[in-house]
Design a protein around this motif. Structure first.
Motif, PDB file in Angstrom:
ATOM      1  N   ILE A 132       0.828  -1.208   0.000  1.00 28.70           N
ATOM      2  CA  ILE A 132       0.000   0.000   0.000  1.00 28.70           C
ATOM      3  C   ILE A 132       0.859   1.254   0.000  1.00 28.70           C
ATOM      4  CG2 ILE A 132      -1.769   1.291   1.263  1.00 28.70           C
ATOM      5  CD1 ILE A 132      -2.707  -1.418   2.423  1.00 28.70           C
ATOM      6  N   VAL A 133       1.967   1.231   0.754  1.00 28.30           N
ATOM      7  CA  VAL A 133       2.879   2.375   0.782  1.00 28.30           C
ATOM      8  C   VAL A 133       3.401   2.677  -0.616  1.00 28.30           C
ATOM      9  CG1 VAL A 133       5.251   2.980   1.454  1.00 28.30           C
ATOM     10  CG2 VAL A 133       3.584   2.337   3.189  1.00 28.30           C
ATOM     11  N   GLY A 134       3.704   1.627  -1.385  1.00 23.81           N
ATOM     12  CA  GLY A 134       4.147   1.843  -2.756  1.00 23.81           C
ATOM     13  C   GLY A 134       3.109   2.549  -3.598  1.00 23.81           C
ATOM     14  N   GLU A 135       1.837   2.218  -3.387  1.00 25.46           N
ATOM     15  CA  GLU A 135       0.754   2.867  -4.131  1.00 25.46           C
ATOM     16  C   GLU A 135       0.522   4.292  -3.631  1.00 25.46           C
ATOM     17  OE1 GLU A 135      -0.879   1.593  -6.722  1.00 25.46           O
ATOM     18  OE2 GLU A 135       0.291  -0.259  -6.609  1.00 25.46           O
ATOM     19  N   VAL A 136       0.400   4.445  -2.322  1.00 25.94           N
ATOM     20  CA  VAL A 136       0.117   5.761  -1.743  1.00 25.94           C
ATOM     21  C   VAL A 136       1.269   6.729  -2.004  1.00 25.94           C
ATOM     22  CG1 VAL A 136      -0.225   6.993   0.443  1.00 25.94           C
ATOM     23  CG2 VAL A 136      -1.430   4.850   0.009  1.00 25.94           C
ATOM     24  N   GLY A 137       2.497   6.211  -1.990  1.00 26.25           N
ATOM     25  CA  GLY A 137       3.651   7.069  -2.225  1.00 26.25           C
ATOM     26  C   GLY A 137       3.636   7.736  -3.585  1.00 26.25           C
ATOM     27  N   THR A 138       2.929   7.146  -4.558  1.00 25.45           N
ATOM     28  CA  THR A 138       2.849   7.769  -5.888  1.00 25.45           C
ATOM     29  C   THR A 138       2.065   9.078  -5.843  1.00 25.45           C
ATOM     30  OG1 THR A 138       0.820   6.583  -6.529  1.00 25.45           O
ATOM     31  CG2 THR A 138       2.913   5.481  -6.970  1.00 25.45           C
ATOM     32  N   TRP A 139       1.277   9.290  -4.797  1.00 29.78           N
ATOM     33  CA  TRP A 139       0.484  10.519  -4.695  1.00 29.78           C
ATOM     34  C   TRP A 139       1.322  11.719  -4.276  1.00 29.78           C
ATOM     35  CZ3 TRP A 139      -3.864   8.233  -1.064  1.00 29.78           C
ATOM     36  CH2 TRP A 139      -4.474   7.152  -1.714  1.00 29.78           C
ATOM     37  N   TYR A 140       2.512  11.463  -3.716  1.00 26.54           N
ATOM     38  CA  TYR A 140       3.302  12.544  -3.137  1.00 26.54           C
ATOM     39  C   TYR A 140       3.577  13.668  -4.142  1.00 26.54           C
ATOM     40  CZ  TYR A 140       7.421  15.099  -1.613  1.00 26.54           C
ATOM     41  OH  TYR A 140       8.303  16.100  -1.314  1.00 26.54           O
ATOM     42  N   SER A 141       3.880  13.314  -5.387  1.00 25.89           N
ATOM     43  CA  SER A 141       4.260  14.323  -6.385  1.00 25.89           C
ATOM     44  C   SER A 141       3.083  15.152  -6.875  1.00 25.89           C
ATOM     45  CB  SER A 141       4.936  13.637  -7.582  1.00 25.89           C
ATOM     46  OG  SER A 141       6.128  13.000  -7.188  1.00 25.89           O
ATOM     47  N   SER A 142       1.865  14.660  -6.706  1.00 28.86           N
ATOM     48  CA  SER A 142       0.706  15.360  -7.259  1.00 28.86           C
ATOM     49  C   SER A 142      -0.268  15.881  -6.207  1.00 28.86           C
ATOM     50  CB  SER A 142      -0.055  14.425  -8.214  1.00 28.86           C
ATOM     51  OG  SER A 142      -0.430  13.221  -7.563  1.00 28.86           O
ATOM     52  N   MET A 143      -0.105  15.497  -4.956  1.00 28.11           N
ATOM     53  CA  MET A 143      -1.020  15.892  -3.890  1.00 28.11           C
ATOM     54  C   MET A 143      -0.358  16.951  -3.009  1.00 28.11           C
ATOM     55  SD  MET A 143      -2.606  13.419  -0.865  1.00 28.11           S
ATOM     56  CE  MET A 143      -3.722  12.513  -1.940  1.00 28.11           C
ATOM     57  N   PRO A 144      -1.113  17.941  -2.510  1.00 26.43           N
ATOM     58  CA  PRO A 144      -0.539  18.869  -1.527  1.00 26.43           C
ATOM     59  C   PRO A 144       0.053  18.086  -0.354  1.00 26.43           C
ATOM     60  CG  PRO A 144      -2.691  19.641  -2.246  1.00 26.43           C
ATOM     61  CD  PRO A 144      -2.513  18.269  -2.836  1.00 26.43           C
ATOM     62  N   THR A 145       1.225  18.498   0.088  1.00 23.90           N
ATOM     63  CA  THR A 145       1.938  17.731   1.110  1.00 23.90           C
ATOM     64  C   THR A 145       1.139  17.608   2.404  1.00 23.90           C
ATOM     65  OG1 THR A 145       3.992  18.579   0.156  1.00 23.90           O
ATOM     66  CG2 THR A 145       4.150  17.468   2.275  1.00 23.90           C
ATOM     67  N   THR A 146       0.422  18.677   2.782  1.00 25.52           N
ATOM     68  CA  THR A 146      -0.403  18.591   3.991  1.00 25.52           C
ATOM     69  C   THR A 146      -1.472  17.519   3.838  1.00 25.52           C
ATOM     70  OG1 THR A 146      -1.687  20.439   3.110  1.00 25.52           O
ATOM     71  CG2 THR A 146      -0.032  20.964   4.779  1.00 25.52           C
ATOM     72  N   SER A 147      -2.093  17.455   2.672  1.00 18.73           N
ATOM     73  CA  SER A 147      -3.122  16.437   2.432  1.00 18.73           C
ATOM     74  C   SER A 147      -2.518  15.037   2.428  1.00 18.73           C
ATOM     75  CB  SER A 147      -3.825  16.703   1.099  1.00 18.73           C
ATOM     76  OG  SER A 147      -4.431  17.972   1.096  1.00 18.73           O
ATOM     77  N   PHE A 148      -1.315  14.934   1.872  1.00 19.88           N
ATOM     78  CA  PHE A 148      -0.637  13.638   1.817  1.00 19.88           C
ATOM     79  C   PHE A 148      -0.432  13.074   3.222  1.00 19.88           C
ATOM     80  CE2 PHE A 148       3.325  11.101   1.649  1.00 19.88           C
ATOM     81  CZ  PHE A 148       2.980  10.177   0.674  1.00 19.88           C
ATOM     82  N   TRP A 149       0.051  13.912   4.144  1.00 19.22           N
ATOM     83  CA  TRP A 149       0.287  13.424   5.501  1.00 19.22           C
ATOM     84  C   TRP A 149      -0.995  13.320   6.311  1.00 19.22           C
ATOM     85  CZ3 TRP A 149       4.220  10.696   5.572  1.00 19.22           C
ATOM     86  CH2 TRP A 149       5.391  11.048   4.897  1.00 19.22           C
ATOM     87  N   LEU A 150      -1.996  14.131   5.989  1.00 21.25           N
ATOM     88  CA  LEU A 150      -3.293  13.973   6.645  1.00 21.25           C
ATOM     89  C   LEU A 150      -3.905  12.616   6.319  1.00 21.25           C
ATOM     90  CD1 LEU A 150      -5.034  17.462   6.408  1.00 21.25           C
ATOM     91  CD2 LEU A 150      -4.612  16.138   8.498  1.00 21.25           C
ATOM     92  N   PHE A 151      -3.686  12.149   5.097  1.00 26.43           N
ATOM     93  CA  PHE A 151      -4.178  10.818   4.738  1.00 26.43           C
ATOM     94  C   PHE A 151      -3.543   9.759   5.633  1.00 26.43           C
ATOM     95  CE2 PHE A 151      -3.605   6.790   2.510  1.00 26.43           C
ATOM     96  CZ  PHE A 151      -4.916   6.487   2.167  1.00 26.43           C
ATOM     97  N   HIS A 152      -2.239   9.894   5.903  1.00 26.87           N
ATOM     98  CA  HIS A 152      -1.564   8.938   6.771  1.00 26.87           C
ATOM     99  C   HIS A 152      -2.092   9.019   8.204  1.00 26.87           C
ATOM    100  CE1 HIS A 152       1.123   8.863   3.307  1.00 26.87           C
ATOM    101  NE2 HIS A 152       1.641   7.748   3.803  1.00 26.87           N
ATOM    102  N   VAL A 153      -2.412  10.230   8.653  1.00 28.30           N
ATOM    103  CA  VAL A 153      -3.032  10.380   9.971  1.00 28.30           C
ATOM    104  C   VAL A 153      -4.362   9.636  10.000  1.00 28.30           C
ATOM    105  CG1 VAL A 153      -4.064  12.032  11.576  1.00 28.30           C
ATOM    106  CG2 VAL A 153      -1.878  12.568  10.482  1.00 28.30           C
ATOM    107  N   ALA A 154      -5.110   9.738   8.910  1.00 19.44           N
ATOM    108  CA  ALA A 154      -6.405   9.063   8.833  1.00 19.44           C
ATOM    109  C   ALA A 154      -6.253   7.552   8.899  1.00 19.44           C
ATOM    110  CB  ALA A 154      -7.125   9.470   7.547  1.00 19.44           C
ATOM    111  N   THR A 155      -5.202   7.004   8.281  1.00 15.93           N
ATOM    112  CA  THR A 155      -5.007   5.549   8.337  1.00 15.93           C
ATOM    113  C   THR A 155      -4.700   5.104   9.761  1.00 15.93           C
ATOM    114  OG1 THR A 155      -2.628   5.693   7.800  1.00 15.93           O
ATOM    115  CG2 THR A 155      -4.182   5.487   5.957  1.00 15.93           C
ATOM    116  N   ALA A 156      -3.925   5.917  10.491  1.00 15.95           N
ATOM    117  CA  ALA A 156      -3.665   5.595  11.898  1.00 15.95           C
ATOM    118  C   ALA A 156      -4.956   5.665  12.706  1.00 15.95           C
ATOM    119  CB  ALA A 156      -2.620   6.551  12.468  1.00 15.95           C
ATOM    120  N   ALA A 157      -5.838   6.610  12.363  1.00 13.34           N
ATOM    121  CA  ALA A 157      -7.124   6.725  13.052  1.00 13.34           C
ATOM    122  C   ALA A 157      -7.999   5.506  12.760  1.00 13.34           C
ATOM    123  CB  ALA A 157      -7.831   8.003  12.627  1.00 13.34           C
ATOM    124  N   VAL A 158      -7.937   4.991  11.546  1.00 17.89           N
ATOM    125  CA  VAL A 158      -8.667   3.766  11.214  1.00 17.89           C
ATOM    126  C   VAL A 158      -8.184   2.620  12.098  1.00 17.89           C
ATOM    127  CG1 VAL A 158      -9.013   2.010   9.430  1.00 17.89           C
ATOM    128  CG2 VAL A 158      -9.219   4.427   8.844  1.00 17.89           C
TER     129      VAL A 158
END
Length: 463
Positions: free
Chosen positions: A412-438
């Motif tokens: 999953i990290v390999g897939e999610v990591g592809t978003w880094y170049s196209s997603m705002p960095t704050t949103s990118f790390w907020l997504f990771h916060v959300a996975t920890a919340a899950v």
């Protein structure tokens, strides 16, 4: 950051009078150093891999010479640059948690663990040295995936066999074994990472190969002090297993349910080797007194924090347990998820407050500290939970299933990591916060509705 990949094997032990290594059998010293060499080589590779691809190998002037790379790019849908590197990283780091299942099967059924481990070490060394040839990059990754699969697990089981079942030194032996792993994880970025980034990428990979060869030589030399091999005799009959009760099957279902939950909960931690390093390389303030520090040193910071927090958290619960009731495994995993969320929010703050300059190290260091406290509450504790849930007839199998969480997390990290170049960095790390919340919510639900029935009921099995 990383966990001790050592699972005790409670077979008949060797002579307890052997105290040549820190009061332990001499074989423990050899096994600890060999495992340290293997983990040094593995984490040297993992630390440098994404930076090497993004900053060098996948640039057009180099990528054209890599055998099979265009085919792989097409397989991934034609992506390029950092997203392409993330995909490769995800597949590589996930498969190294899948192939050990085959490695254990080969050792148990055909070759025995000694021959299997030696073969794995040789193939890993070949993989590291192949990294010196840009065109052989994909073959190098394949060799490392196969090599780790043959090596991993076939060394840890030998530690337990050095001791008789009632030998009280067993627990300390695995702590010593784990120290060797963590020292290697701390040292790999400092040595191989510095050589790779400052001198030349191939120097870093080459160092990993040399250390792997040293470990292999040590293992061969250690033969007289190691337990007897487990190579099966021809025609040997399989041992009969205990029958499974309905409660046992419910526990198996619970374990299978927890695997994807663990995979999601681990995303932030596993992303450290992928997009996090690219972000750090591009945006962190790593220049001090005119000298730019290697980006890979961020892994050493993380490994040091992880090692320190494991010790601190263990000491805290020794103190706390004398005064209050210590939380159970799921209770600690819930606490750990809260710290993981807090750590992820530090990355969000770092991105949100960057401005036009570089990011100072306050928020990243706070992330590593808080995430490491979360790690100490989740990773070792979750392995204990899985072994507690495991039916006696499937104990070893359940441990193998546990590591599938890391396969899933890295994929999953390999897939999610592809978003880094196209997603705002704050949103990118907020997504990771959300996975920890899950993960937090899932652990709470499991504790509220299933834990008492599966763990606290009559006839519970504790491994």
């Amino acid at each position: 950051m990383t966990i001790a990949e050592a699972t005790p094997d409670f077979e008949e032990g060797m002579d307890r009078a052997d105290r040549a290594f820190l009061g332990h059998p001499k074989g423990l010293g050899y096994l600890a150093f060999v495992e340290g060499c293997e983990r040094f080589s593995y984490y040297s590779m993992q630390t440098l891999l994404v930076l090497y691809m993004v900053k060098y190998l996948l640039l057009p002037e180099h990528a054209s010479g890599v055998i099979g790379l265009e085919w792989l790019r097409g397989w991934y849908g034609g992506i390029d640059g950092q997203p392409f590197a993330s995909k490769i990283f995800g597949d590589y780091t996930s498969l190294v948690y899948l192939t050990p299942i085959a490695g254990g099967f080969i050792a148990d059924r055909w070759l025995g663990r000694r021959a299997t481990l030696i073969a794995g070490g040789l193939i890993m060394a070949i993989g590291h040295f192949l990294m010196a040839f840009e065109g052989a990059f994909l073959f190098a990754l394949l060799a490392l995936i196969v090599g780790v699969g043959l090596f991993k697990g076939n060394i840890a089981s030998q530690v337990g066999e050095l001791y008789k079942p009632d030998d009280l030194r067993r627990a300390m032996a695995f702590q010593i074994f784990y120290i060797a792993i963590n020292v290697s994880v701390i040292a790999a970025p400092l040595i191989s990472g510095t050589l790779g980034e400052k001198v030349g990428w191939h120097w870093g990979f080459g160092t990993a190969g040399v250390v792997m060869v040293i470990g292999l030589i040590l293992y061969i030399m250690a033969g007289p002090w190691l337990p007897a091999d487990n190579r099966p005799a021809k025609g040997a009959a399989a041992k009969a297993s205990e029958p499974m009760s309905r409660q046992d099957w419910l526990r198996v279902v619970a374990v299978l349910t927890l695997v994807p939950v663990m995979a999601v909960a681990l995303l932030t931690n596993q992303e450290i080797f992928n997009a996090y390093l690219v972000w750090a390389d591009q945006h962190f303030q790593l220049t001090f007194f005119g000298e730019t520090l290697p980006t890979s040193w961020m892994i050493t910071i993380d490994a040091t924090a992880s090692f320190s927090m494991l010790a601190a958290v263990a000491a805290f619960y020794v103190w706390y347990g004398k005064r209050h009731r210590e939380p159970d495994e799921l209770g600690k995993m819930i606490i750990g998820s809260v710290f993981t969320i807090a750590g992820g929010l530090c990355l969000v703050m770092a991105a949100a407050t960057q401005g036009d300059g570089k990011i100072g190290l306050f928020w990243p260091v706070m992330f590593h500290l808080l995430n490491s406290i979360g790690f100490a509450h989740i990773l070792p504790v979750s392995l204990a939970l899985f072994t507690k849930l495991a039916p006696k007839a499937l104990n070893a199998t359940i441990v193998g299933i546990y590591y599938l969480a890391f396969f899933g997390a890295n994929k999953i990290v390999g897939e999610v990591g592809t978003w880094y170049s196209s997603m705002p960095t704050t949103s990118f790390w907020l997504f990771h916060v959300a996975t920890a919340a899950v993960g937090l919510v899932a652990f709470i639900l499991f504790k509220l509705f299933l834990a008492k029935r599966l763990i606290g009921g009559p006839g519970k099995h504790v491994s």
